[in-house]
Write a protein that holds these residues in place. Structure first.
Motif, PDB file in Angstrom:
ATOM      1  N   ALA A 117       6.984   0.852 -52.689  1.00 45.54           N
ATOM      2  CA  ALA A 117       6.685   0.844 -54.118  1.00 45.54           C
ATOM      3  C   ALA A 117       5.900  -0.400 -54.521  1.00 45.54           C
ATOM      4  N   ASP A 118       6.042  -1.486 -53.759  1.00 42.63           N
ATOM      5  CA  ASP A 118       5.336  -2.727 -54.115  1.00 42.63           C
ATOM      6  C   ASP A 118       3.990  -2.849 -53.409  1.00 42.63           C
ATOM      7  N   TRP A 119       3.464  -1.724 -52.903  1.00 42.66           N
ATOM      8  CA  TRP A 119       2.178  -1.753 -52.196  1.00 42.66           C
ATOM      9  C   TRP A 119       1.055  -2.309 -53.073  1.00 42.66           C
ATOM     10  N   PRO A 120       0.928  -1.924 -54.356  1.00 41.68           N
ATOM     11  CA  PRO A 120      -0.114  -2.540 -55.195  1.00 41.68           C
ATOM     12  C   PRO A 120       0.020  -4.053 -55.278  1.00 41.68           C
ATOM     13  N   GLU A 121       1.249  -4.570 -55.349  1.00 46.00           N
ATOM     14  CA  GLU A 121       1.429  -6.018 -55.410  1.00 46.00           C
ATOM     15  C   GLU A 121       1.041  -6.673 -54.086  1.00 46.00           C
ATOM     16  N   GLN A 122       1.291  -5.984 -52.980  1.00 52.06           N
ATOM     17  CA  GLN A 122       0.872  -6.524 -51.681  1.00 52.06           C
ATOM     18  C   GLN A 122      -0.647  -6.645 -51.620  1.00 52.06           C
ATOM     19  N   LEU A 123      -1.344  -5.639 -52.144  1.00 51.64           N
ATOM     20  CA  LEU A 123      -2.810  -5.694 -52.147  1.00 51.64           C
ATOM     21  C   LEU A 123      -3.309  -6.798 -53.066  1.00 51.64           C
ATOM     22  N   LEU A 124      -2.663  -6.971 -54.211  1.00 51.84           N
ATOM     23  CA  LEU A 124      -3.057  -8.072 -55.098  1.00 51.84           C
ATOM     24  C   LEU A 124      -2.844  -9.415 -54.409  1.00 51.84           C
ATOM     25  N   ALA A 125      -1.785  -9.502 -53.606  1.00 51.24           N
ATOM     26  CA  ALA A 125      -1.562 -10.739 -52.853  1.00 51.24           C
ATOM     27  C   ALA A 125      -2.681 -10.953 -51.833  1.00 51.24           C
ATOM     28  N   GLN A 126      -3.166  -9.874 -51.206  1.00 53.20           N
ATOM     29  CA  GLN A 126      -4.239  -9.993 -50.214  1.00 53.20           C
ATOM     30  C   GLN A 126      -5.532 -10.493 -50.843  1.00 53.20           C
ATOM     31  N   VAL A 127      -5.755 -10.136 -52.132  1.00 51.68           N
ATOM     32  CA  VAL A 127      -6.991 -10.597 -52.792  1.00 51.68           C
ATOM     33  C   VAL A 127      -6.733 -11.842 -53.630  1.00 51.68           C
ATOM     34  N   GLY A 128      -5.556 -12.473 -53.439  1.00 57.01           N
ATOM     35  CA  GLY A 128      -5.284 -13.753 -54.081  1.00 57.01           C
ATOM     36  C   GLY A 128      -4.904 -13.682 -55.543  1.00 57.01           C
ATOM     37  N   LEU A 129      -4.259 -12.601 -55.965  1.00 58.25           N
ATOM     38  CA  LEU A 129      -3.890 -12.464 -57.377  1.00 58.25           C
ATOM     39  C   LEU A 129      -2.388 -12.218 -57.548  1.00 58.25           C
ATOM     40  N   THR A 130      -1.594 -12.844 -56.702  1.00 57.29           N
ATOM     41  CA  THR A 130      -0.145 -12.633 -56.783  1.00 57.29           C
ATOM     42  C   THR A 130       0.401 -12.986 -58.161  1.00 57.29           C
ATOM     43  N   LEU A 154      -8.559  -0.096 -52.264  1.00 56.06           N
ATOM     44  CA  LEU A 154      -7.896  -0.088 -50.962  1.00 56.06           C
ATOM     45  C   LEU A 154      -6.529   0.591 -50.981  1.00 56.06           C
ATOM     46  N   VAL A 155      -6.047   0.969 -52.150  1.00 55.63           N
ATOM     47  CA  VAL A 155      -4.655   1.374 -52.270  1.00 55.63           C
ATOM     48  C   VAL A 155      -4.335   2.634 -51.472  1.00 55.63           C
ATOM     49  N   ASN A 156      -5.292   3.537 -51.280  1.00 58.70           N
ATOM     50  CA  ASN A 156      -5.047   4.769 -50.523  1.00 58.70           C
ATOM     51  C   ASN A 156      -5.603   4.710 -49.103  1.00 58.70           C
ATOM     52  N   HIS A 157      -5.836   3.489 -48.576  1.00 56.45           N
ATOM     53  CA  HIS A 157      -6.342   3.304 -47.205  1.00 56.45           C
ATOM     54  C   HIS A 157      -7.611   4.128 -46.959  1.00 56.45           C
ATOM     55  N   PRO A 158      -8.677   3.882 -47.719  1.00 52.08           N
ATOM     56  CA  PRO A 158      -9.890   4.694 -47.533  1.00 52.08           C
ATOM     57  C   PRO A 158     -10.612   4.345 -46.235  1.00 52.08           C
ATOM     58  N   LEU A 159     -11.456   5.277 -45.771  1.00 57.53           N
ATOM     59  CA  LEU A 159     -12.305   5.025 -44.607  1.00 57.53           C
ATOM     60  C   LEU A 159     -13.587   4.320 -45.008  1.00 57.53           C
TER      61      LEU A 159
END
Length: 651
Positions: A117-130, A154-159
């Motif tokens: 459920a926290d996948w969007p927050e993980q992605l925000l952390a990857q782009v430096g916006l925690t 990136l949220v749906n793991h696109p190709l």
């Protein structure tokens, strides 16, 4: 991965055909980092829209992962966009009044992932916006907004990542941050295609395609295009998105609708106001009609059921009707004959009436005095609430006993118990033996302002009458009313030797017909009041439709964004329908409360009988929901039919 063959796209601008793409053929392998350059009007953005399935070419063949795109339906294209492509736009295209976390998770609304459920927050952390996850777009800088857009892509793991002028609105420092993110994604195996007109941005790519006048002018590779070790998986190898639960989708649509409505509180409130007033009017009018119907039913119940009333007629001289009973007079014997000789009659009760001055102590009251038989009480719903009714023996002995109506008790005794007390009626003493049930007042008389005494006492001791004024006849079954009425008429004519041509000698009133007419009148009034209220509710529905049509126009770019992120036509349709339903249901709920309050106020201030029934509440609530569904359908259909690229370009 991407294969274009002789792609052509032509737009009609007035009378001129604009060839945005003119025979473009292109192949992009998985894991490449490609930049498409060219001046304005060269067709680079149109090419990216075609690659991203936002637009369809007029001619040519496009294969993505081996699939012929021209053979796919709109729903299949939306599904493929959500699973294979992530978009990064020059204008960021973030939803206003929505947090960074919610913007990143927006694609998951349409195609849920198996991620935590926290996948969007993980992605925000990857782009430096925690620390910025809860901030809205207007609280973020341009670079931060673009990083939110990248995380959303990136949220749906696109190709494939497609970026249209991703640094066009950024300063030089933000440019380096964003392009560094794209380079890192490509190094992890992500295929990146970006459109730019800046050469320093294009140099981040390994391959640069130059376009002019809708054609590829030059295609140059800056370094060997070797797939990184962690190249993205093909669609057949990737994890299948989680199936969408209908219940969860309904909750998600409702949440989205609530956010959209709260974002425009005044407009939403005005939309609800029309439904609120309509539902309140329906509730109040139905309560008023139901109350009137209940009052009529109570009055009709006091009259008895399945009754025929036999009254003497009057002689007419020179067109003037003389006193009733001047032609035919009825006696107590007639009542006894009717009860025993007419089939279908349960009982018959003769009665006489007059006015009398009732006195108790130092109080007196002029009231109606009725002399009746023992059968009168069950026939006319007059079984005493307190005490008893007089007996047949008391009728035969001309006993001086009386049963009082509630109004008489109130005027003579106030709060004192009248049982057993002696009163005088026209100077004749009577003992109070009972109090009648309260029947209420009508517009023409107070049914509780009456004193009942034995008919023999009234005729021979009080009123001085030798004939009865009327005879009440109770029929055993409502289906026998017509038959008994005919038999009753034949009996009266035989006993009094009246010819069939004599129609004025007596009257037979069918109380069932009167009751039916009053009930029908009550129903008609209720329907009329409900119809008037329904009109106001329909006007409220039209208001909802107008507001939603304006909303669709204002949110055209948002609709385009949602479709670009994978929303199908049915998703957009349901979202706007849910918004309409939320408006109508909230307005309907408030309208029910307002209608109940208005009904109570009318009852308290005017003394009217009002009745708010469960059925009227359910009817009004259901009608309001139906209004929202019906009037929200056209705006929802209009929104769902918008093409993604046309919606994104809307100004």
């Amino acid at each position: 991965m991407i294969e274009l063959k002789d792609i052509r796209k032509t737009y009609r601008m007035g009378d001129v055909d604009v060839h945005a793409l003119n025979g473009v053929s292109l192949h992009i392998a998985a894991g490449e980092f490609v930049a498409i350059m060219g001046p304005s009007g060269s067709g680079k953005s149109t090419l990216m829209h075609v690659i991203g399935l936002l637009d369809t070419p007029n001619r040519g063949q496009y294969n993505l992962h081996g699939q012929h795109i021209d053979r796919l339906s709109e729903e299949a294209l939306a599904l493929l966009r959500s699973r294979s492509i992530g978009f990064v736009f020059q204008q960021f295209n973030l939803l206003p009044r929505t947090s960074a976390r919610a913007n990143v998770g927006l694609p998951l609304l349409y195609h849920p992932s198996h991620e935590a459920a926290d996948w969007p927050e993980q992605l925000l952390a990857q782009v430096g916006l925690t620390n910025r996850a809860g901030h809205k777009p207007n609280q973020l800088s341009g670079g931060q907004q673009q990083r939110v857009a990248i995380a959303r892509a990136l949220v749906n793991h696109p190709l494939l990542i497609l970026a249209d002028e991703p640094t066009g609105n950024l300063d030089s420092a933000s440019e380096k941050e964003i392009m560094g993110l794209f380079s890192a994604l490509n190094a992890e195996g992500m295929t990146v295609v970006l459109v730019t007109h800046e050469s320093e941005i294009a140099h981040y790519a390994r391959r640069i395609i130059h376009m002019r006048d809708g054609k590829i002018e030059r295609d140059e590779t800056r370094a060997s295009s070797v797939l990184p070790r962690s190249a993205a998986k093909a669609p057949s190898q990737r994890q299948t998105p989680q199936a969408r639960s209908a219940f969860k989708m309904a909750l998600a649509y409702t949440a989205q609708a609530a956010k959209a409505l709260l974002a425009n509180k005044v407009r939403s409130g005005l939309s609800m106001l029309g439904v609120l007033i309509g539902v309140a009017a329906v509730i109040a009018m139905l309560a008023l009609g139901s109350g009137a119907k209940k009052s009529i039913e109570q009055q009709l119940a006091s009259m008895g059921s399945n009754l025929l009333v036999l009254r003497p007629g009057s002689q007419r001289t020179m067109g003037v009707a003389l006193e009733a009973g001047s032609v035919t007079r009825f006696t107590i014997d007639d009542a006894q004959a009717i009860a025993t000789q007419v089939p279908g009659v349960r009982r018959a009760a003769p009665s006489v009436s007059g006015r009398g001055q009732a006195i108790y102590g130092n109080k007196n009251w002029n009231t109606s005095v009725q002399g009746v038989g023992t059968a009168f009480a069950p026939m006319r719903a007059s079984v005493p609430r307190f005490g008893r009714f007089f007996t047949e023996a008391e009728v035969q002995s001309r006993a001086r006993v009386a049963v009082l109506g509630v109004s008489v008790v109130r005027e003579l005794f106030n709060d004192h118990n009248p049982m057993g007390e002696l009163i005088k009626i026209n100077k004749v003493s009577f003992q109070v033996i009972g109090v009648l049930p309260e029947k209420g007042a009508s517009t023409w008389r107070d049914q509780d302002d009456v004193i009942l005494i034995p008919i023999s006492t009234a005729m021979y001791r009080l009123l001085g009458k030798t004939y009865v004024d009327s005879i009440d006849v109770e029929v055993a079954d409502a289906t026998l009313m017509a038959q008994v009425q005919a038999e009753l008429e034949n009996l009266v004519r035989r006993r009094h030797r009246l010819p069939s041509s004599d129609e004025d000698s007596f009257q037979i009133r069918n109380m069932a017909e009167i009751q039916s007419a009053l009930n029908q009148t009550s129903r008609t009034m209720s329907l009329l009041l409900s119809g008037i209220s329904a009109i106001s509710l329909l006007i409220g529905g039209i208001g909802i439709m107008n507001i939603l049509l304006v909303s669709v126009t204002e949110r055209t770019r948002e609709i385009g964004l949602r479709k670009a992120l994978g929303a199908q036509r049915v998703d957009i349709l349901f979202q706007f329908l849910v918004e309409s339903l939320v408006i109508s249901i909230c307005g309907g709920t408030c309208g029910i409360l307002l209608g109940w309050g208005a009904s109570s106020t009318m009852a308290a201030m005017s003394g009217w009988t009002v009745l708010v029934s469960v059925s009227s509440v359910l009817l009004a609530f259901g009608f309001s929901a139906t209004v929202g569904l019906v009037f929200g359908l056209w705006p929802a259909l209009k929104a769902s039919r918008l093409k993604p690229i046309e919606a994104l370009r809307y100004e």
